[in-house]
Design an enzyme around this catalytic site. Structure first.
Site, PDB file in Angstrom:
ATOM      1  CB  VAL A  44      32.150  23.147  54.189  1.00 53.37           C
ATOM      2  CG1 VAL A  44      32.106  24.547  54.805  1.00 53.37           C
ATOM      3  CG2 VAL A  44      30.743  22.706  53.813  1.00 53.37           C
ATOM      4  CB  CYS A  45      37.325  22.413  55.168  1.00 53.51           C
ATOM      5  SG  CYS A  45      36.470  22.058  56.718  1.00 53.51           S
ATOM      6  CB  THR A  46      37.638  22.362  49.655  1.00 55.52           C
ATOM      7  OG1 THR A  46      38.053  21.049  50.040  1.00 55.52           O
ATOM      8  CG2 THR A  46      38.293  22.733  48.322  1.00 55.52           C
ATOM      9  CD  GLU A  48      35.070  26.863  56.309  1.00 58.16           C
ATOM     10  OE1 GLU A  48      34.075  27.236  56.920  1.00 58.16           O
ATOM     11  OE2 GLU A  48      35.840  25.960  56.726  1.00 58.16           O
ATOM     12  CG  LEU A  49      42.118  25.819  54.188  1.00 57.48           C
ATOM     13  CD1 LEU A  49      40.944  25.168  54.934  1.00 57.48           C
ATOM     14  CD2 LEU A  49      43.283  24.837  54.095  1.00 57.48           C
TER      15      LEU A  49
END
Length: 218
Positions: A44-46, A48-49
């Protein structure tokens, strides 16, 4: 102590993908958006960034810098950035903090004091609460804070929408209604009398005695 809106954002020094920073000095006279992540190479963070990379120019147009944080070393951040660009098509040109000793996560009340002092051996689940967004004003005070669960990607268009509202309402005695977007009508606050409103907003409407609307001030 828990952080709240209008608290001074805690200052800190840290290593980032752009080198060492002192946070308040890095913010300068503008706005800042700090958004945090439990660990590098998480799905998920991938996304988002990458989403923030695509929107960075829109934040900059509003006088806002963006900075990420992940509970992993800076060297890992650089490697992760390659994946992020490959997956999302957007480069991570903004700094990302390496919070290997959990200092910033604790300082911003994202992890408890007893969480230890090293990222080594910690899983994303261990750091699940390190999924926050802080919008910080030129006065270094927190204007917005949001916490997200690990399984829900953040909506950074919403962060921009809120930033627009905060910047507008910091300059004028107005508030913004639910789902407001740039260019839509605003609400006059109780700080404006009807007499003053007639001068500042000649076309204002009284929906209820406590609810008055007007075109967005320019």
């Amino acid at each position: 102590m828990a952080l709240r809106i209008n608290d001074i954002a805690p200052d800190f020094t840290a290593e980032t993908t752009h080198g060492p920073i002192s946070f308040h000095e890095w913010i300068g006279d503008g706005w800042a958006v700090l958004f945090s992540h439990p660990k590098d190479f998480t799905p998920v963070c991938t996304t988002e960034l990458g989403a923030v990379g695509a929107l960075e120019s829109q934040f900059a147009a509003r006088g806002a810098k963006v900075i990420g944080l992940s509970v992993d070393p800076v060297d890992n951040h650089h490697k992760w950035a390659e994946d992020i660009k490959e997956v999302t098509g957007s480069a991570v040109n903004y700094p990302v903090i390496g919070d290997t000793e959990l200092k910033v996560a604790k300082l911003y009340d994202m992890l408890p004091g007893e969480a230890g002092d090293s990222c080594e051996g910690r899983t994303p689940a261990d750091n699940a609460t390190v999924r926050m967004v802080f919008v910080i004003g030129p006065d270094k005070r927190i204007k917005l804070l949001l916490a997200y669960p690990m399984t829900t990607g953040r909506n950074f268009d919403e962060i921009i929408r809120v930033l627009d509202s905060i910047q507008l309402t910091s300059k004028h005695k107005v508030a913004t209604p639910a789902n407001w977007k740039q260019g839509e009508d605003v609400i006059l606050t109780g700080a404006i009398s009807n007499e003053e409103a007639a001068k500042l907003f000649p076309d204002f409407k009284t929906v209820k005695p406590y609810l008055r609307t007007a075109a967005q001030p320019r």
